[in-house]
Design a protein around this motif. Sequence first.
Motif, PDB file in Angstrom:
ATOM      1  N   VAL A  23      75.984  40.805  20.657  1.00 54.26           N
ATOM      2  CA  VAL A  23      77.141  40.765  19.771  1.00 54.26           C
ATOM      3  C   VAL A  23      77.631  42.197  19.604  1.00 54.26           C
ATOM      4  O   VAL A  23      76.857  43.089  19.238  1.00 54.26           O
ATOM      5  CB  VAL A  23      76.785  40.155  18.399  1.00 54.26           C
ATOM      6  CG1 VAL A  23      77.982  40.241  17.451  1.00 54.26           C
ATOM      7  CG2 VAL A  23      76.335  38.705  18.564  1.00 54.26           C
ATOM      8  N   ALA A  29      90.829  46.670  17.796  1.00 56.74           N
ATOM      9  CA  ALA A  29      90.582  45.871  18.998  1.00 56.74           C
ATOM     10  C   ALA A  29      91.840  45.551  19.789  1.00 56.74           C
ATOM     11  O   ALA A  29      91.747  45.246  20.980  1.00 56.74           O
ATOM     12  CB  ALA A  29      89.855  44.575  18.627  1.00 56.74           C
ATOM     13  N   THR A  38      87.486  45.458  24.457  1.00 54.04           N
ATOM     14  CA  THR A  38      87.209  44.082  24.057  1.00 54.04           C
ATOM     15  C   THR A  38      87.125  43.164  25.267  1.00 54.04           C
ATOM     16  O   THR A  38      86.179  42.376  25.413  1.00 54.04           O
ATOM     17  CB  THR A  38      88.296  43.582  23.093  1.00 54.04           C
ATOM     18  OG1 THR A  38      88.255  44.356  21.897  1.00 54.04           O
ATOM     19  CG2 THR A  38      88.097  42.115  22.754  1.00 54.04           C
ATOM     20  N   ALA A  42      83.723  41.320  26.711  1.00 56.58           N
ATOM     21  CA  ALA A  42      83.681  39.864  26.820  1.00 56.58           C
ATOM     22  C   ALA A  42      83.394  39.437  28.258  1.00 56.58           C
ATOM     23  O   ALA A  42      82.624  38.494  28.503  1.00 56.58           O
ATOM     24  CB  ALA A  42      84.996  39.271  26.339  1.00 56.58           C
ATOM     25  N   THR A  47      79.531  38.468  22.957  1.00 55.39           N
ATOM     26  CA  THR A  47      80.359  37.882  21.911  1.00 55.39           C
ATOM     27  C   THR A  47      80.963  39.058  21.146  1.00 55.39           C
ATOM     28  O   THR A  47      80.240  39.850  20.549  1.00 55.39           O
ATOM     29  CB  THR A  47      79.524  37.017  20.955  1.00 55.39           C
ATOM     30  OG1 THR A  47      78.985  35.908  21.678  1.00 55.39           O
ATOM     31  CG2 THR A  47      80.377  36.502  19.806  1.00 55.39           C
ATOM     32  N   VAL A  48      82.279  39.181  21.182  1.00 53.28           N
ATOM     33  CA  VAL A  48      82.940  40.353  20.618  1.00 53.28           C
ATOM     34  C   VAL A  48      83.556  40.008  19.268  1.00 53.28           C
ATOM     35  O   VAL A  48      84.303  39.030  19.136  1.00 53.28           O
ATOM     36  CB  VAL A  48      84.026  40.891  21.564  1.00 53.28           C
ATOM     37  CG1 VAL A  48      84.571  42.217  21.036  1.00 53.28           C
ATOM     38  CG2 VAL A  48      83.461  41.080  22.975  1.00 53.28           C
ATOM     39  N   VAL A  49      83.228  40.822  18.277  1.00 53.59           N
ATOM     40  CA  VAL A  49      83.852  40.729  16.955  1.00 53.59           C
ATOM     41  C   VAL A  49      85.029  41.682  16.969  1.00 53.59           C
ATOM     42  O   VAL A  49      84.856  42.896  17.101  1.00 53.59           O
ATOM     43  CB  VAL A  49      82.862  41.100  15.840  1.00 53.59           C
ATOM     44  CG1 VAL A  49      83.523  40.955  14.468  1.00 53.59           C
ATOM     45  CG2 VAL A  49      81.606  40.230  15.930  1.00 53.59           C
ATOM     46  N   ILE A  50      86.228  41.133  16.879  1.00 54.51           N
ATOM     47  CA  ILE A  50      87.439  41.942  17.010  1.00 54.51           C
ATOM     48  C   ILE A  50      88.033  42.201  15.629  1.00 54.51           C
ATOM     49  O   ILE A  50      88.266  41.278  14.854  1.00 54.51           O
ATOM     50  CB  ILE A  50      88.465  41.284  17.959  1.00 54.51           C
ATOM     51  CG1 ILE A  50      88.756  39.844  17.577  1.00 54.51           C
ATOM     52  CG2 ILE A  50      87.952  41.345  19.391  1.00 54.51           C
ATOM     53  CD1 ILE A  50      89.816  39.170  18.460  1.00 54.51           C
ATOM     54  N   TYR A  62      92.375  36.936  20.854  1.00 60.94           N
ATOM     55  CA  TYR A  62      91.433  35.811  20.850  1.00 60.94           C
ATOM     56  C   TYR A  62      91.852  34.769  21.892  1.00 60.94           C
ATOM     57  O   TYR A  62      91.034  34.306  22.698  1.00 60.94           O
ATOM     58  CB  TYR A  62      91.392  35.193  19.454  1.00 60.94           C
ATOM     59  CG  TYR A  62      90.583  33.916  19.340  1.00 60.94           C
ATOM     60  CD1 TYR A  62      89.259  33.956  18.894  1.00 60.94           C
ATOM     61  CD2 TYR A  62      91.138  32.676  19.654  1.00 60.94           C
ATOM     62  CE1 TYR A  62      88.519  32.782  18.784  1.00 60.94           C
ATOM     63  CE2 TYR A  62      90.402  31.513  19.544  1.00 60.94           C
ATOM     64  CZ  TYR A  62      89.095  31.566  19.108  1.00 60.94           C
ATOM     65  OH  TYR A  62      88.352  30.404  19.001  1.00 60.94           O
ATOM     66  N   ILE A  65      91.125  35.854  25.474  1.00 65.41           N
ATOM     67  CA  ILE A  65      89.706  35.781  25.835  1.00 65.41           C
ATOM     68  C   ILE A  65      89.285  34.336  26.083  1.00 65.41           C
ATOM     69  O   ILE A  65      88.592  34.022  27.061  1.00 65.41           O
ATOM     70  CB  ILE A  65      88.848  36.427  24.732  1.00 65.41           C
ATOM     71  CG1 ILE A  65      89.142  37.922  24.646  1.00 65.41           C
ATOM     72  CG2 ILE A  65      87.366  36.182  24.983  1.00 65.41           C
ATOM     73  CD1 ILE A  65      88.516  38.603  23.443  1.00 65.41           C
ATOM     74  N   GLU A  72      83.373  32.986  23.163  1.00 69.29           N
ATOM     75  CA  GLU A  72      84.366  32.935  22.095  1.00 69.29           C
ATOM     76  C   GLU A  72      84.209  34.117  21.150  1.00 69.29           C
ATOM     77  O   GLU A  72      83.135  34.332  20.590  1.00 69.29           O
ATOM     78  CB  GLU A  72      84.237  31.640  21.312  1.00 69.29           C
ATOM     79  CG  GLU A  72      85.299  31.468  20.238  1.00 69.29           C
ATOM     80  CD  GLU A  72      85.172  30.154  19.504  1.00 69.29           C
ATOM     81  OE1 GLU A  72      86.008  29.893  18.625  1.00 69.29           O
ATOM     82  OE2 GLU A  72      84.237  29.388  19.801  1.00 69.29           O
ATOM     83  N   PRO A  73      85.263  34.897  20.963  1.00 66.68           N
ATOM     84  CA  PRO A  73      85.174  36.052  20.060  1.00 66.68           C
ATOM     85  C   PRO A  73      85.255  35.612  18.605  1.00 66.68           C
ATOM     86  O   PRO A  73      85.535  34.451  18.301  1.00 66.68           O
ATOM     87  CB  PRO A  73      86.377  36.897  20.457  1.00 66.68           C
ATOM     88  CG  PRO A  73      87.381  35.885  20.932  1.00 66.68           C
ATOM     89  CD  PRO A  73      86.592  34.786  21.591  1.00 66.68           C
TER      90      PRO A  73
END
Length: 255
Positions: A23, A29, A38, A42, A47-50, A62, A65, A72-73
């Motif tokens: 993560v 982002a 980002t 991915a 798993t990217v927290v944007i 989102y 991606i 899924e971000p």
Amino acid sequence: MTLPIARLPQHITPAADSLAGRVVLVTGAYGGLGRAVTLAAARAGATVVITGKRKRQLEQLYDLIVAEQLPEPVIHPLDMEAATPRDYEALADGLERDLGRLDGIVHCAASFGGLTPLGMHKPDEWLRTMHINVSAPFALTQACLPMLGKAPDASVVFVLDNPDLVNRAHWGAYGVSKAALERFVEILHQETDTTAIRTHALLPAPMRTALRHLAYFGEDPNTQPLPDAAAAAAVWLLGPHAASARGAMLDLRPA
């Protein structure tokens, strides 16, 4: 410049699974570099927290991606100018509750108001720039350190700018903030060097971003490459093979 210099191994192409199961949090982002980082993270399986202050642009990223059928971000709107320590704590708590882990942060958010002599620098713009470029990354990193410390291999990446340029006249708060950020990287590295948390600085080569266009508005932006190379380097720093570059500045400028 006080950080040791590291160089990227030649012909680095992040594998599709190099960040699988990890993560990663990316600030700014949807900006030029942030967007590239980002997507690269991915595509490497993270798993990217944007994060960013404009929810609509986060949603567009989102959708991009998800359309590529990548992991899924997670969208977390965050205005780094207005956020308080409580907001950063809430972000860290939410990540631990919903995702159970955090393996890396890439600090791409930046504030630059243009080239300005110090005698004409607006105090509120100075404070804003110093806050977004230095104080906010500190507060966010501090809030996430406990969770990063639980990961078997964690990485925090800070983006610097060419010190041969930004320490000159007219770079104002932006130049000062990047110097301060470099010192912060050095101190954080010394405090985490015996832990699983790696601290890295990334110094990109010139690239096509809105920030560069603001500084070099007379330049044809098409003469500069997209930030894809810097994004690939950031992904490399997030992975375990970058252990040799911990506490150093990964310099992507031509030798």
